[in-house]
Design a protein around this motif. Structure first.
Motif, PDB file in Angstrom:
ATOM      1  N   LEU A 276      -4.255  -0.609  21.790  1.00 46.57           N
ATOM      2  CA  LEU A 276      -5.258  -1.613  21.408  1.00 46.57           C
ATOM      3  C   LEU A 276      -4.577  -2.836  20.781  1.00 46.57           C
ATOM      4  CD1 LEU A 276      -8.001   0.751  20.038  1.00 46.57           C
ATOM      5  CD2 LEU A 276      -8.219  -0.798  21.983  1.00 46.57           C
TER       6      LEU A 276
ATOM      7  N   THR B  16     -14.221  -8.405  19.436  1.00 50.97           N
ATOM      8  CA  THR B  16     -14.809  -7.078  19.545  1.00 50.97           C
ATOM      9  C   THR B  16     -14.028  -6.233  20.537  1.00 50.97           C
ATOM     10  OG1 THR B  16     -16.931  -8.069  19.118  1.00 50.97           O
ATOM     11  CG2 THR B  16     -16.960  -5.864  20.031  1.00 50.97           C
ATOM     12  N   GLY B  17     -13.780  -5.000  20.164  1.00 50.22           N
ATOM     13  CA  GLY B  17     -13.057  -4.098  21.046  1.00 50.22           C
ATOM     14  C   GLY B  17     -11.563  -4.084  20.796  1.00 50.22           C
ATOM     15  N   SER B  18     -11.082  -4.943  19.845  1.00 57.67           N
ATOM     16  CA  SER B  18      -9.643  -4.982  19.574  1.00 57.67           C
ATOM     17  C   SER B  18      -9.155  -3.747  18.835  1.00 57.67           C
ATOM     18  CB  SER B  18      -9.276  -6.180  18.699  1.00 57.67           C
ATOM     19  OG  SER B  18      -9.944  -7.313  19.086  1.00 57.67           O
ATOM     20  N   GLY B  19     -10.063  -3.091  18.157  1.00 53.28           N
ATOM     21  CA  GLY B  19      -9.652  -1.907  17.402  1.00 53.28           C
ATOM     22  C   GLY B  19      -9.764  -2.065  15.893  1.00 53.28           C
ATOM     23  N   LYS B  20     -10.472  -3.080  15.433  1.00 51.96           N
ATOM     24  CA  LYS B  20     -10.590  -3.294  13.986  1.00 51.96           C
ATOM     25  C   LYS B  20     -11.238  -2.082  13.302  1.00 51.96           C
ATOM     26  CE  LYS B  20     -13.217  -6.903  14.373  1.00 51.96           C
ATOM     27  NZ  LYS B  20     -13.333  -6.892  15.830  1.00 51.96           N
TER      28      LYS B  20
ATOM     29  N   GLN C  69      -9.329   1.422  14.121  1.00 49.78           N
ATOM     30  CA  GLN C  69      -7.894   1.568  13.893  1.00 49.78           C
ATOM     31  C   GLN C  69      -7.423   1.166  12.492  1.00 49.78           C
ATOM     32  OE1 GLN C  69      -6.527   3.298  16.394  1.00 49.78           O
ATOM     33  NE2 GLN C  69      -8.572   3.090  17.286  1.00 49.78           N
TER      34      GLN C  69
ATOM     35  N   LEU D 122     -18.870   5.292  14.584  1.00 49.60           N
ATOM     36  CA  LEU D 122     -17.465   4.990  14.301  1.00 49.60           C
ATOM     37  C   LEU D 122     -16.784   6.189  13.640  1.00 49.60           C
ATOM     38  CD1 LEU D 122     -17.804   1.299  13.102  1.00 49.60           C
ATOM     39  CD2 LEU D 122     -16.549   2.087  15.131  1.00 49.60           C
TER      40      LEU D 122
ATOM     41  N   ARG E 150     -16.039   8.723  16.210  1.00 53.11           N
ATOM     42  CA  ARG E 150     -14.937   8.323  17.068  1.00 53.11           C
ATOM     43  C   ARG E 150     -13.583   8.511  16.352  1.00 53.11           C
ATOM     44  NH1 ARG E 150     -12.900   7.351  22.149  1.00 53.11           N
ATOM     45  NH2 ARG E 150     -11.205   5.846  21.971  1.00 53.11           N
TER      46      ARG E 150
ATOM     47  N   VAL F 169     -22.754   6.174  24.406  1.00 44.92           N
ATOM     48  CA  VAL F 169     -21.379   5.685  24.381  1.00 44.92           C
ATOM     49  C   VAL F 169     -20.407   6.633  25.099  1.00 44.92           C
ATOM     50  CG1 VAL F 169     -21.653   4.306  22.284  1.00 44.92           C
ATOM     51  CG2 VAL F 169     -20.973   6.703  22.092  1.00 44.92           C
TER      52      VAL F 169
ATOM     53  N   ARG G 103     -18.565   8.805  28.152  1.00 43.37           N
ATOM     54  CA  ARG G 103     -18.110   8.424  29.497  1.00 43.37           C
ATOM     55  C   ARG G 103     -18.671   9.385  30.531  1.00 43.37           C
ATOM     56  NH1 ARG G 103     -13.212   5.054  29.142  1.00 43.37           N
ATOM     57  NH2 ARG G 103     -12.917   4.765  26.904  1.00 43.37           N
TER      58      ARG G 103
ATOM     59  N   THR H 223     -21.641  -6.599  18.599  1.00 40.71           N
ATOM     60  CA  THR H 223     -20.257  -6.550  18.111  1.00 40.71           C
ATOM     61  C   THR H 223     -19.898  -5.220  17.447  1.00 40.71           C
ATOM     62  OG1 THR H 223     -20.901  -7.552  16.018  1.00 40.71           O
ATOM     63  CG2 THR H 223     -20.033  -9.047  17.676  1.00 40.71           C
TER      64      THR H 223
ATOM     65  N   THR I  73     -18.609  -0.823  20.840  1.00 43.70           N
ATOM     66  CA  THR I  73     -18.067  -1.250  22.135  1.00 43.70           C
ATOM     67  C   THR I  73     -18.394  -0.215  23.197  1.00 43.70           C
ATOM     68  OG1 THR I  73     -16.224  -2.255  21.011  1.00 43.70           O
ATOM     69  CG2 THR I  73     -15.975  -1.913  23.364  1.00 43.70           C
TER      70      THR I  73
ATOM     71  N   ASP J 117     -17.264   0.629  26.812  1.00 40.23           N
ATOM     72  CA  ASP J 117     -16.220   0.232  27.757  1.00 40.23           C
ATOM     73  C   ASP J 117     -16.737   0.200  29.184  1.00 40.23           C
ATOM     74  OD1 ASP J 117     -14.080  -0.348  26.161  1.00 40.23           O
ATOM     75  OD2 ASP J 117     -13.586   1.772  25.853  1.00 40.23           O
TER      76      ASP J 117
ATOM     77  N   ARG K 166     -14.600  -7.018  28.852  1.00 37.42           N
ATOM     78  CA  ARG K 166     -13.669  -6.195  28.088  1.00 37.42           C
ATOM     79  C   ARG K 166     -12.531  -5.662  28.943  1.00 37.42           C
ATOM     80  NH1 ARG K 166     -11.311  -4.523  24.842  1.00 37.42           N
ATOM     81  NH2 ARG K 166     -11.769  -2.309  24.820  1.00 37.42           N
TER      82      ARG K 166
HETATM   83  P1  ADP Z   1     -13.581  -3.533  17.082  1.00 36.31           P
HETATM   84  O1  ADP Z   1     -14.012  -3.030  15.765  1.00 36.31           O
HETATM   85  O2  ADP Z   1     -12.424  -4.473  17.001  1.00 36.31           O
HETATM   86  O3  ADP Z   1     -14.690  -4.131  17.842  1.00 36.31           O
HETATM   87  P2  ADP Z   1     -13.316  -0.758  17.732  1.00 36.31           P
HETATM   88  O4  ADP Z   1     -12.327  -0.250  16.761  1.00 36.31           O
HETATM   89  O5  ADP Z   1     -14.732  -0.466  17.437  1.00 36.31           O
HETATM   90  O6  ADP Z   1     -13.072  -2.314  17.924  1.00 36.31           O
HETATM   91  O7  ADP Z   1     -13.029  -0.203  19.153  1.00 36.31           O
HETATM   92  C1  ADP Z   1     -11.760  -0.289  19.742  1.00 36.31           C
HETATM   93  C2  ADP Z   1     -11.780   0.391  21.091  1.00 36.31           C
HETATM   94  O8  ADP Z   1     -11.911   1.781  20.908  1.00 36.31           O
HETATM   95  C3  ADP Z   1     -12.928   0.006  21.997  1.00 36.31           C
HETATM   96  O9  ADP Z   1     -12.588  -1.071  22.826  1.00 36.31           O
HETATM   97  C4  ADP Z   1     -13.144   1.237  22.818  1.00 36.31           C
HETATM   98  O10 ADP Z   1     -12.264   1.210  23.893  1.00 36.31           O
HETATM   99  C5  ADP Z   1     -12.724   2.324  21.929  1.00 36.31           C
HETATM  100  N1  ADP Z   1     -13.861   3.026  21.318  1.00 36.31           N
HETATM  101  C6  ADP Z   1     -14.355   2.796  20.101  1.00 36.31           C
HETATM  102  N2  ADP Z   1     -15.393   3.619  19.834  1.00 36.31           N
HETATM  103  C7  ADP Z   1     -15.559   4.377  20.929  1.00 36.31           C
HETATM  104  C8  ADP Z   1     -16.445   5.446  21.292  1.00 36.31           C
HETATM  105  N3  ADP Z   1     -17.389   5.890  20.446  1.00 36.31           N
HETATM  106  N4  ADP Z   1     -16.301   6.004  22.492  1.00 36.31           N
HETATM  107  C9  ADP Z   1     -15.359   5.554  23.327  1.00 36.31           C
HETATM  108  N5  ADP Z   1     -14.495   4.588  23.054  1.00 36.31           N
HETATM  109  C10 ADP Z   1     -14.577   3.997  21.877  1.00 36.31           C
END
Ligand code: ADP
Ligand code: MG
Length: 845
Positions: free
Chosen positions: A5, A30-34, A37, A66, A69, A265, A267, A282, A285, A287, A331
């Motif tokens: 990420l 959005t989607g960067s991993g804030k 991660q 979150l 996840r 959310v 897959r 925001t 995410t 995917d 994305r």
């Molecule tokens: P941000 O906060 O920067 O928007 P996130 O940390 O929420 O980013 O998400 C980073 C990446 O982790 C997403 O682009 C997605 O690929 C993945 N991700 C996050 N949450 C989930 C989830 N519940 N299921 C699947 N993938 C997820």
């Protein structure tokens, strides 16, 4: 962990900054991993020590997803090392190192434990949304870090941030940003505006979905809709298209069961369509999305000044929010975004939504801050200071609700109100309803005030009479009518035709049910008894009064609907109100409308009849008896009445005759002093006497006579007016004796001696002395009367030579002098013969 990420490109900087400044702003798409991660980075690099990181989320749904996840990425059980806490749900344990919470939860924790023991880091996520609670929690956290917890690490994160102001606010602090990886998204608009007869928005969305699939579009689809109802309609519409075959179609919003949220959310090996509220804008995410269909609407919290509450109404989103939604299509690959509005309409939208602090009523937040011990709200370190008017208004309302005292400190009732996730007005009403055993009904009343008007206005005679027949003509409260209307609509399954007969807004009626349920749920969660009991109307009327006591009104007369309200406001009771029989009432709605001649009329509606006795019973401290005394200029007399007031609103008046003596005398005296009443006996003699005293006070301080100041004069006049209530009573009164009584007998003798009314001259004449304050006294005499008076006479212990006006026998002025000796010597010889010729019959020496 997902090391690929984009956020990992700046991992070292993030850690270094948090170790150094302990403050950080992080901006990445959005989607960067804030969200997932950064908390893990803190843990991995040992920044948490023995404590945990708390991640603030504006939405409950996001907090839970979150946490789930992150737990799965770390391979731990949800609730162990990684957990979440939202209202009424705490999935954490002693082991928890990463805790996702909603904003209210953290603020409450700070009230209970101001030093936040066991918390090593706070992350404010989605900060660009600028929720009120986010703003004030950040302020509190900064104070905490500066005062007691220099070790506490603070990170503010967001997808889009205008960081300039924030950076200053957080200084010393830097902004780190990561560009992220996004693909181009093509934006399409509708060719023209949707007219009134356009099909519902969910059908248009379904049509766009079909068009996309038929033109060979690939990937998943994300549709934005404002709320649960529109989402389920959209799902139905999409599922019923031919193109939906092979797709899995799922909803995503906060009201869903957790397993359904997870499903959205997850897959799948099939393509999917997710229909979501702005949680997917925001916070979450999804995917694989290549097409976004945006209806352009959202439920937005805003202050409704008519109803004095914050409401959630469906509104158009800003251009910036629309851009965020668009980004969700790019994305993982290039995408498309279809906006269900026209290009021209887009240009009319606001660029950004205002922060909540600018658009919400602040009572709830003010109450929370008071509970947190913030005494002076004006000195609070606001990121953006609210309007003074909003602050004062919030304090005034809280005082009216009894949530804060006259000393502006939170009361025990105020603390109880904090437990409710509601505007304090409704929390107060529900708390009262618990006492009266009518929580069920109070929840319905609350629900009925939330949305738009249930009963349409001006629907014509036919509807009016149908309403009278079915809903009644007269009621203790307009809410009874609304309740009947709502159950009628409910019983007719909210069918448009049935609703139209009574002029009921069917869509609004349909929205009442979910709101009613929501209030019931909150009440139940707070341990209130929500069973539908039979209660007297009076019980519910009192609850409404307690919730709306800042809007108590009284009819000014019987002939019109004009009314006066507390806090010095006026208005007119709405014509359609069924509460026209009661002189006292409370209103749940105050509208300002422009009248025929452009003047603004204040219309009071949603009225509930109340009784003065209830005010006495429920607000003993706010009832005041007050005697009002005033001078009636026409009758020239003082009138008095005893007023019964509820706060500043006069409820009833009773004439008092005779008026209280002291107040009456004071008012009469005021009129005299202001010159509006003239006392015939306050004459030249009195003025002379005062001027004589003045002269001696100025010139002969050693005589120690008491001067009469303006203030003393008022006392003397007030004394003169003693026992009088009208001009008639005072106009014959003697003034001089009262004025003279200022001096004792011996002082009067001194006055007569040193500032005499008349002088005795060596030739035996006794001319009257004229006094005038601040001037030299004078006598005036014909020249013959001054023969043998060789020196200027002096008074005031010989310190003041009297000015002498010398006149001809015909009373014409000859000379004004203070030096008589030189007059006789120099001037007199020159004019004598001339005068003798003019006045031959007089003696000339
Ligand atoms: P941000 O906060 O920067 O928007 P996130 O940390 O929420 O980013 O998400 C980073 C990446 O982790 C997403 O682009 C997605 O690929 C993945 N991700 C996050 N949450 C989930 C989830 N519940 N299921 C699947 N993938 C997820
Ligand atoms: Mg995020």
């Amino acid at each position: 962990m997902n090391n690929r990420l984009p956020i990992y490109e700046i991992e070292r900087d993030i850690i270094a900054r948090l170790q150094g400044d302990r403050r950080l702003i992080l901006s990445a798409p959005t989607g960067s991993g804030k969200s997932t991660q950064v908390p893990q980075m803190l843990l991995k690099h040992g920044l948490l020590g023995d404590g945990q990181v708390v991640v603030l989320q504006p939405r409950r749904l996001a907090a839970r997803l979150l946490a789930k996840r992150v737990a799965s990425e770390l391979g731990v059980k949800l609730g162990d090392e990684v957990g979440y806490q939202i209202r009424f749900e705490n999935v954490t344990s002693a082991k928890t190192k990463i805790r996702f919470v909603t904003e209210g939860v953290l603020l409450r924790q700070m009230i209970d434990d101001p030093k936040l023991k066991g918390v090593s880091a706070l992350i404010f996520d989605e900060f660009h949304e600028r929720h009120l609670y986010g703003d004030i929690t950040l302020a509190q956290a900064l104070g905490l870090q500066e005062q007691y917890r220099p070790d506490l690490k603070l990170a503010v994160m967001s997808a889009t941030l205008n960081a300039g102001e924030l950076e200053k606010y957080l200084a010393p602090c830097v902004t780190l940003s990561s560009a992220g990886r996004t693909f181009p998204v093509e934006v399409e608009y509708l060719p023209h505006r949707l007219g009134l007869n356009a099909p519902p928005v969910w059908e248009i969305a379904a049509g766009e979905f079909s068009r996309f699939v038929n033109s060979g579009g690939e990937g998943d689809v994300l549709v934005f809709m404002p709320g649960g109802f529109e989402i389920s309609q959209t799902i139905e519409a999409v599922r019923s298209t031919r193109e939906a075959k092979g797709f899995i179609v799922l909803p995503l919003h906060g009201e869903l069961q957790p397993k359904d949220q997870d499903a959205a959310v997850a897959r799948y090996d099939r393509r999917k369509v997710v229909v979501a509220t702005n949680v997917a804008e925001t916070s979450i995410t999804i995917d694989g999305v290549r097409l976004v269909i945006d209806c352009g609407l959202a439920r937005i919290a805003r202050y409704d000044s008519n109803r004095g509450i914050n409401t959630l109404l469906i509104e158009k989103i800003s251009q910036a929010n629309a851009d965020q939604r668009t980004g969700r299509a790019g994305r993982t690959a290039p995408g498309t975004c279809v906006r269900l509005w026209s290009r021209a309409e887009h240009d009319e939208r606001v660029p950004h939504e205002m922060p909540e602090i600018r658009r919400l009523d602040l009572s709830e937040v003010v109450l929370t801050l008071k509970a947190a011990g913030v005494e002076d709200l004006r000195k609070f370190r606001w990121l953006e200071k609210p309007d003074e008017i909003s602050l004062t208004h919030a304090e005034e309302l809280l005082e009216d609700l009894g949530a804060i005292g006259h000393d502006q400190k939170i009361t025990p009732v105020g603390r109880k109100l904090l437990a409710f996730p509601l505007h304090p007005r409704y929390a107060r009403m529900l708390l009262a309803a618990q006492e009266y055993g009518c929580v069920h009904q109070a929840c319905l009343v609350a629900a009925l005030t939330q949305g738009r008007d249930l009963l349409l206005r001006n629907c014509g005679k036919e509807v009016d009479s149908a309403r009278e027949d079915l809903l009644g003509e007269k009621a203790g409260s307009d809410f009874w009518i609304l309740m009947r209307a709502w159950s009628y609509a409910f019983n007719h399954q909210f069918r448009i035709d049935a609703c139209r007969k009574l002029g009921i807004h069917a869509v609004t009626a349909k929205q009442v049910g979910p709101l009613f349920d929501q209030f019931l749920r909150i009440a139940r969660d707070e341990g209130l008894d929500t069973r539908p009991n039979e209660v007297k109307d009076e019980a519910l009327q009192k609850c409404i009064l307690i919730g709306f006591s800042d809007r108590v009104a009284r009819r000014l007369d019987q002939g019109t609907l004009r009314s006066e309200l507390v806090h010095g406001r006026r208005g007119v009771l709405a014509r359609e109100s069924r509460v026209q029989h009661s002189p006292l009432f409370v209103v749940a709605e105050i509208r300002e409308v422009e009248g025929r001649d452009r003047e603004v009329n204040t219309i009071l509606s949603l009225a509930t009849a109340i009784e003065a006795d209830w005010l006495r019973e429920l607000f003993p401290d706010d009832i005041k008896r007050e005697v009002q005394v005033q001078f009636d200029a026409q009758q020239k007399r003082v009138l008095a009445a005893e007023l019964l007031r509820f706060r500043d609103l006069a409820l009833a008046a009773k004439r008092i005759d005779p008026p209280p003596a002291e107040a009456a005398a004071r008012l009469l005296a005021d009129e005299i002093i202001a010159g509006r009443l003239l006392l015939p006996n306050w004459d030249h003699h009195v003025e002379q006497w005062l001027a004589r005293l003045d002269l001696l006070c100025q010139q002969c301080a050693d005589l120690q006579l008491p001067a009469i100041t303006d203030e003393d004069k008022k006392h003397i006049i007030a004394e003169l007016c003693h026992g009088a209530v009208s001009f008639k009573d005072i106009k014959e009164r003697e003034v001089k004796p009262v004025v003279m009584s200022w001096l004792s007998q011996s002082q009067r003798e001194l006055l007569d001696k040193h500032a005499p009314e008349r002088l005795t001259l060596p030739n035996g004449r006794t001319p009257k002395v004229n006094y005038e304050p601040g001037k030299v006294p004078f006598i005036s005499l014909r020249i013959q009367e001054l023969y043998d008076v060789n020196q200027t006479p002096k008074i005031a212990l010989g310190r003041v030579p009297v000015t002498v006006h010398i006149l001809t026998p015909g009373m014409k002025p000859i000379q004004v002098t203070q030096d008589l000796a030189s007059f006789w010597r120099e001037h007199y010889p020159k004019i004598k013969s001339e005068l003798a010729r003019k006045y031959p019959r007089h003696l000339w020496r």
